[in-house]
Structures are given as structure tokens and as C-alpha cells.
Design an enzyme around this catalytic site. Structure first.
Site, PDB file in Angstrom:
ATOM      1  N   CYS A  16     -27.388  43.578  -4.254  1.00 55.63           N
ATOM      2  CA  CYS A  16     -26.487  42.393  -4.005  1.00 55.63           C
ATOM      3  C   CYS A  16     -26.100  41.768  -5.319  1.00 55.63           C
ATOM      4  O   CYS A  16     -24.837  41.052  -5.500  1.00 55.63           O
ATOM      5  CB  CYS A  16     -27.145  41.385  -3.204  1.00 55.63           C
ATOM      6  SG  CYS A  16     -28.293  40.353  -4.131  1.00 55.63           S
TER       7      CYS A  16
ATOM      8  N   CYS B  60     -29.088  39.073  -9.106  1.00 53.67           N
ATOM      9  CA  CYS B  60     -30.056  38.960 -10.331  1.00 53.67           C
ATOM     10  C   CYS B  60     -29.261  39.612 -11.483  1.00 53.67           C
ATOM     11  O   CYS B  60     -29.764  38.961 -12.605  1.00 53.67           O
ATOM     12  CB  CYS B  60     -31.287  39.663  -9.980  1.00 53.67           C
ATOM     13  SG  CYS B  60     -31.117  41.658  -9.828  1.00 53.67           S
TER      14      CYS B  60
ATOM     15  N   CYS C  61     -38.937  35.454 -17.452  1.00 57.26           N
ATOM     16  CA  CYS C  61     -39.002  34.384 -17.244  1.00 57.26           C
ATOM     17  C   CYS C  61     -38.969  33.876 -15.736  1.00 57.26           C
ATOM     18  O   CYS C  61     -39.368  32.933 -15.345  1.00 57.26           O
ATOM     19  CB  CYS C  61     -37.645  33.702 -17.615  1.00 57.26           C
ATOM     20  SG  CYS C  61     -36.249  34.393 -16.743  1.00 57.26           S
TER      21      CYS C  61
ATOM     22  N   THR D 128     -41.886   6.285  -1.180  1.00 57.13           N
ATOM     23  CA  THR D 128     -40.415   6.873  -1.435  1.00 57.13           C
ATOM     24  C   THR D 128     -40.047   6.581  -2.954  1.00 57.13           C
ATOM     25  O   THR D 128     -40.675   5.933  -3.754  1.00 57.13           O
ATOM     26  CB  THR D 128     -39.375   6.367  -0.745  1.00 57.13           C
ATOM     27  OG1 THR D 128     -39.436   4.923  -0.646  1.00 57.13           O
ATOM     28  CG2 THR D 128     -39.445   6.746   0.720  1.00 57.13           C
TER      29      THR D 128
ATOM     30  N   SER E 112     -46.119  -0.137  -2.611  1.00 55.33           N
ATOM     31  CA  SER E 112     -45.293   1.031  -3.126  1.00 55.33           C
ATOM     32  C   SER E 112     -43.823   0.893  -2.557  1.00 55.33           C
ATOM     33  O   SER E 112     -43.062   1.827  -3.073  1.00 55.33           O
ATOM     34  CB  SER E 112     -46.188   2.303  -2.779  1.00 55.33           C
ATOM     35  OG  SER E 112     -46.548   1.898  -1.572  1.00 55.33           O
ATOM     36  N   CYS E 113     -43.271  -0.017  -1.622  1.00 50.56           N
ATOM     37  CA  CYS E 113     -42.031  -0.049  -1.482  1.00 50.56           C
ATOM     38  C   CYS E 113     -41.040  -0.035  -2.390  1.00 50.56           C
ATOM     39  O   CYS E 113     -41.299  -1.254  -3.299  1.00 50.56           O
ATOM     40  CB  CYS E 113     -41.816  -0.728  -0.377  1.00 50.56           C
ATOM     41  SG  CYS E 113     -40.006  -0.865   0.336  1.00 50.56           S
TER      42      CYS E 113
HETATM   43  C1  LIG Z   1     -36.712   4.241   6.855  1.00 46.79           C
HETATM   44  C2  LIG Z   1     -37.923   4.491   6.369  1.00 46.79           C
HETATM   45  C3  LIG Z   1     -38.744   3.323   6.432  1.00 46.79           C
HETATM   46  C4  LIG Z   1     -39.788   3.399   5.894  1.00 46.79           C
HETATM   47  N1  LIG Z   1     -40.661   2.128   5.902  1.00 46.79           N
HETATM   48  C5  LIG Z   1     -41.976   2.182   5.340  1.00 46.79           C
HETATM   49  C6  LIG Z   1     -42.850   1.102   5.407  1.00 46.79           C
HETATM   50  O1  LIG Z   1     -42.561   0.306   6.263  1.00 46.79           O
HETATM   51  N2  LIG Z   1     -43.971   1.024   4.863  1.00 46.79           N
HETATM   52  C7  LIG Z   1     -44.474   2.083   4.086  1.00 46.79           C
HETATM   53  O2  LIG Z   1     -45.478   2.175   3.498  1.00 46.79           O
HETATM   54  N3  LIG Z   1     -43.698   3.295   3.930  1.00 46.79           N
HETATM   55  C8  LIG Z   1     -42.285   3.325   4.665  1.00 46.79           C
HETATM   56  N4  LIG Z   1     -41.505   4.324   4.449  1.00 46.79           N
HETATM   57  C9  LIG Z   1     -42.224   5.577   3.580  1.00 46.79           C
HETATM   58  C10 LIG Z   1     -42.731   6.726   4.365  1.00 46.79           C
HETATM   59  O3  LIG Z   1     -43.803   6.251   5.098  1.00 46.79           O
HETATM   60  C11 LIG Z   1     -43.183   7.814   3.446  1.00 46.79           C
HETATM   61  O4  LIG Z   1     -44.015   7.367   2.511  1.00 46.79           O
HETATM   62  C12 LIG Z   1     -42.085   8.385   2.793  1.00 46.79           C
HETATM   63  O5  LIG Z   1     -40.924   8.394   3.707  1.00 46.79           O
HETATM   64  C13 LIG Z   1     -42.464   9.841   2.220  1.00 46.79           C
HETATM   65  O6  LIG Z   1     -42.628  10.673   3.531  1.00 46.79           O
HETATM   66  P1  LIG Z   1     -41.586  11.774   4.182  1.00 46.79           P
HETATM   67  O7  LIG Z   1     -40.953  12.569   3.178  1.00 46.79           O
HETATM   68  O8  LIG Z   1     -42.390  12.414   5.175  1.00 46.79           O
HETATM   69  O9  LIG Z   1     -40.547  11.010   4.564  1.00 46.79           O
HETATM   70  C14 LIG Z   1     -40.254   4.418   4.956  1.00 46.79           C
HETATM   71  C15 LIG Z   1     -39.732   5.514   4.936  1.00 46.79           C
HETATM   72  C16 LIG Z   1     -38.213   5.543   5.618  1.00 46.79           C
HETATM   73  C17 LIG Z   1     -37.613   6.879   5.618  1.00 46.79           C
END
Ligand SMILES: Cc1cc2nc3c(=O)[nH]c(=O)nc-3n(C[C@H](O)[C@H](O)[C@H](O)COP(=O)(O)O)c2cc1C
Length: 402
Positions: A352, A355, A384, A203, A136-137
């Protein structure tokens, strides 16, 4: 705090909070320190056969005024070798962390299943409690046919999950990418490949912002020549991605009610943790909040979650898991519910006018200040909800018209 214990894929967690795979779990020293402070577990920084290099700088921020809302990174996986982890750091963590601290090994390989089998076997031999597959990276890895390049392809997800399962008897958790239109078919492929658990989300692919003085997107990576300032697309995280995480976690929880889910994305306190539990997560992974505020946040998160449970009469976390899911119904069904209109409490309203302005220009011109209170004309109000959003005083409620 016994009430925070939870079973996840056959593993007992003393509390549901893990550090997610990221800089806070970059080495044994960090992980042991977090373990001693009370975290339930940690997912180690993703490890591959070949360690990686990183651009500098590699973190960018989204702010509203001085407040941090989100963060973007262009960091890859562990810079330490596989052997450093298996022969040195993992045994050290096992020895020095409390016995009930759960260690999950995050691994990454290319689409061939053999690499996953081999990594899963090596991590299992090193004594971890579970394996997480990083498919997923969103940056750096896809160019090498890894990370989200696998996680966006259901067939590959099934293949690599099967590969990892071949190398271990431990629970295998597949960490999914939000950079897809629909996560359910990908999650299904993981389950078909033998996944014991799912983790979501990694992310969100993004361009976090642009330095308008130099026309350089953030984060700025500096070259040898000071004028050489460049950037690339990265992964967005922190509170700003919570709505995306909650959406995906709830969707896969509804589709696979028997598969345990580890919720990730903007968890920073007891309330965001509870939101993920209610969306169907059984454990909770934290990255950005630990990076911004330190490992010590575990104390407040556990004691505040426990106080919430006492206040609401929950005796176990299981009672909270998935609690919001029955309330997510179709849009079609919602549109048939009987209409409501806004009503403002004169006790709470401070006149204030926020709204009034919002309703005039973004709504139905239904609110005026009368006798020092925002007063809603029920004939004009369309229910709404905009007035409640802009109200800082919690003075708006909704009532049925009939
Ligand atoms: C600097 C950084 C490095 C990360 N490295 C990895 C990684 O090596 N492997 C992984 O699965 N996710 C990695 N992540 C993703 C985090 O594990 C996590 O899924 C993501 O940041 C969402 O969670 P959060 O909102 O609490 O940060 C990384 C995130 C950050 C910010």
C-alpha cells in the site's frame, strides 16, 4: 464468573467494573438498572452539602472523521440534595440492587476537614460500602476552592483525607487529578492522611475544540439571547485520555505497591480494562463508554475479559494486576539495548506504500516496494518503529541487526 472476583481494600467485588461518578450514576434509577445488568459496583455522582447548577449544553466531542475519540464536559456535581441521596436514593439502591453490588459514595467539600468528616459520616450512616473523595474535578469546583484546587496541593489532600477518615470506618479512596506534573507526592499525602485506596484519573483540563464558523469553543453554553454562545475550560475523558491514565496509574502503583488502585480513564472494553489491570489497577471505573454505548457494555467486558484470561491461563485477576510494571524501566537503560531494524512480511504486505511514504518523510528513507512487497534496507533503517505504526496489515516486525 468466579475468576473475575477481586478483593479491593477489604471489599469483595464480583467483577472489577464500576460505573464512575458521573451522569450514569446521577440517581437511584440509573444505578439500580446498572446493578441488575451485572456491574460490580457504582460510585455515585459526587455529592456536596449544597447541590449545584449546570450550564447547557455542557458536553463537547473530539472526533476523527465520524469516530468519537474523546469527550469534554463542564458539568459539576450532583444536582440532588445530600438528603435525597442519604434518605431516599441510597436506601432504595441498597434494597433493589443485588446484594453483592458495591456502592461507593463520592463526596466533595472545601479544604476544611470538618465538612469531609460530616459528609463521610452521613454517607456511612446511609449504608454505602466505601467513600471516594473527589479532590480532582478540574472545572467549576477549583473556583470554589474545591475539587482539583485541593487535589493539586499535597497538604490539603492529607488534611481532607484525615477529615474524611474521622467520619467513617469504611474504606476511603482518594480520586486524584491528572492536572499535576507528578501525582506521586499527592498520592503520598493521601496515604499519609489514611487513604485505604486511590482512584485515578479524573478528567484532564482542556479546551476540546472551537466551532470555526462562530469562533465559539465547545461545548457551547447558550444564553437567553440566541447570539450569546459561550464556553469555558472543561474536563477531557474517553479513549483519548487512556495514555494519561495508564501513565499515572502505573506511577502510583510502583510508588505504593500495597495500596489498591481503581483505574479510570478511557476504559471501554476488555483490552483497555486489561491494560489498566496490568498497569496496577485492581478495580476499573467507566464513565464515557457507558455514556456512549450504554450500561449493556458490561456483558461484553466481563465475558471478553474472562475469555482472555482463559486463553492466557490466568485463573485470578490478581495474577494480571501490575503484570506490566516490571517492564517499565528507565529511558537510560532502554537506550543501551542492542539495536533492531524493521522487516516486512511478504505474506502480509499489500504494497500500500504507507510505510514507504512515512519512512521517506518522517523517517530514514529506508523502505522501497520491490517485487510487490515493502522492502527495508537494513543499512538505512534506524529501528524507530514508524513503519509499524502506519501499517494496517500488521506486516512489520523487528529483528536484531547482528
Ligand atoms: C459529564 C461528566 C460528569 C462527571 N462528573 C463527575 C463527578 O461528579 N465526580 C467525579 O469524581 N468525576 C466526574 N466525572 C469524571 C468521571 O468519573 C471519570 O473520572 C472521567 O470521565 C474519566 O473516565 P472515562 O474516560 O471513562 O470517562 C465526570 C465525567 C463526565 C464526562
Amino acid at each position: 464468573m468466579k475468576q473475575l472476583e477481586i478483593d479491593f481494600a477489604g471489599i469483595r467485588f464480583k467483577n472489577p467494573f464500576l460505573l464512575s461518578s458521573a451522569p450514569p450514576t446521577m440517581d437511584a434509577r440509573h444505578i439500580v438498572r446498572a446493578a441488575k445488568l451485572g456491574w460490580g459496583g457504582a460510585v455515585i455522582k459526587t455529592v456536596a452539602e449544597t447541590p449545584t447548577v449546570d450550564p447547557r449544553t455542557r458536553l463537547g466531542a473530539l472526533r476523527k472523521g465520524p469516530d468519537l475519540i474523546g469527550m469534554n464536559n463542564i458539568e459539576l456535581i450532583s444536582r440532588a440534595s445530600l438528603e435525597t441521596w442519604t434518605d431516599d436514593w441510597l436506601p432504595k439502591i441498597k434494597k433493589e440492587a443485588p446484594e453483592d453490588f458495591v456502592i461507593v459514595a463520592s463526596i466533595m467539600s472545601d479544604p476544611a476537614p470538618e465538612g469531609w468528616t460530616s459528609l463521610a459520616k452521613k454517607m456511612t450512616n446511609a449504608g454505602v460500602d466505601a467513600i471516594e473523595l473527589n479532590v480532582s474535578c478540574p472545572h467549576g469546583s477549583p473556583e470554589r476552592h474545591m475539587g482539583a484546587a485541593i487535589g493539586q496541593n499535597a497538604d490539603l489532600v492529607e488534611t481532607v483525607t484525615r477529615g474524611a477518615k474521622k467520619g467513617t470506618n469504611l474504606p476511603v479512596m482518594v480520586k486524584l487529578t491528572p492536572n499535576v506534573t507528578d501525582m506521586v507526592p499527592i498520592a503520598e499525602a493521601a496515604v499519609n492522611g489514611g487513604a485505604d485506596a486511590l482512584a485515578a484519573i479524573n478528567t484532564v483540563e482542556s479546551l476540546v475544540g472551537i466551532d470555526v464558523e462562530t469562533a465559539t469553543p465547545h461545548p457551547i453554553a447558550y444564553g437567553a439571547d440566541p447570539k450569546e454562545q459561550l464556553s469555558t475550560y472543561g474536563g477531557f475523558c474517553g479513549p483519548a485520555i487512556r495514555p494519561i491514565g495508564l501513565r499515572f496509574v502505573s506511577q502510583i502503583a510502583r510508588a505504593f505497591p500495597k495500596i489498591p488502585i481503581s483505574g479510570i480513564g478511557g476504559i471501554e472494553d476488555w483490552r483497555s480494562a486489561t491494560e489498566y489491570l496490568m498497569a496496577g489497577a485492581k478495580t476499573l471505573q467507566v464513565c464515557t463508554a457507558a455514556m456512549w454505548y450504554g450500561f449493556g457494555i458490561i456483558k461484553g467486558m466481563t465475558s471478553d475479559l474472562s475469555s482472555f484470561m482463559d486463553r492466557k491461563g490466568y485463573s485470578t485477576l490478581e495474577e494480571i494486576v501490575g503484570k506490566a510494571l516490571p517492564k517499565i524501566i528507565t529511558w537510560e537503560a532502554l537506550s543501551k539495548l542492542s539495536p533492531v531494524v524493521a522487516e516486512v512480511s511478504s505474506d502480509l504486505c499489500t504494497a500500500c506504500k504507507k510505510c514507504v511514504v512515512a519512512c521517506a518523510d518522517g523517517g530514514y528513507v529506508a523502505i522501497q516496494i520491490r517485487d510487490g512487497t515493502a522492502t527495508v534496507n537494513p543499512e538505512k533503517c534506524d529501528g524507530c518503529g514508524l513503519c509499524a505504526i502506519v501499517c494496517d496489515d500488521n506486516a512489520v516486525q523487528f529483528v536484531h541487526t547482528s
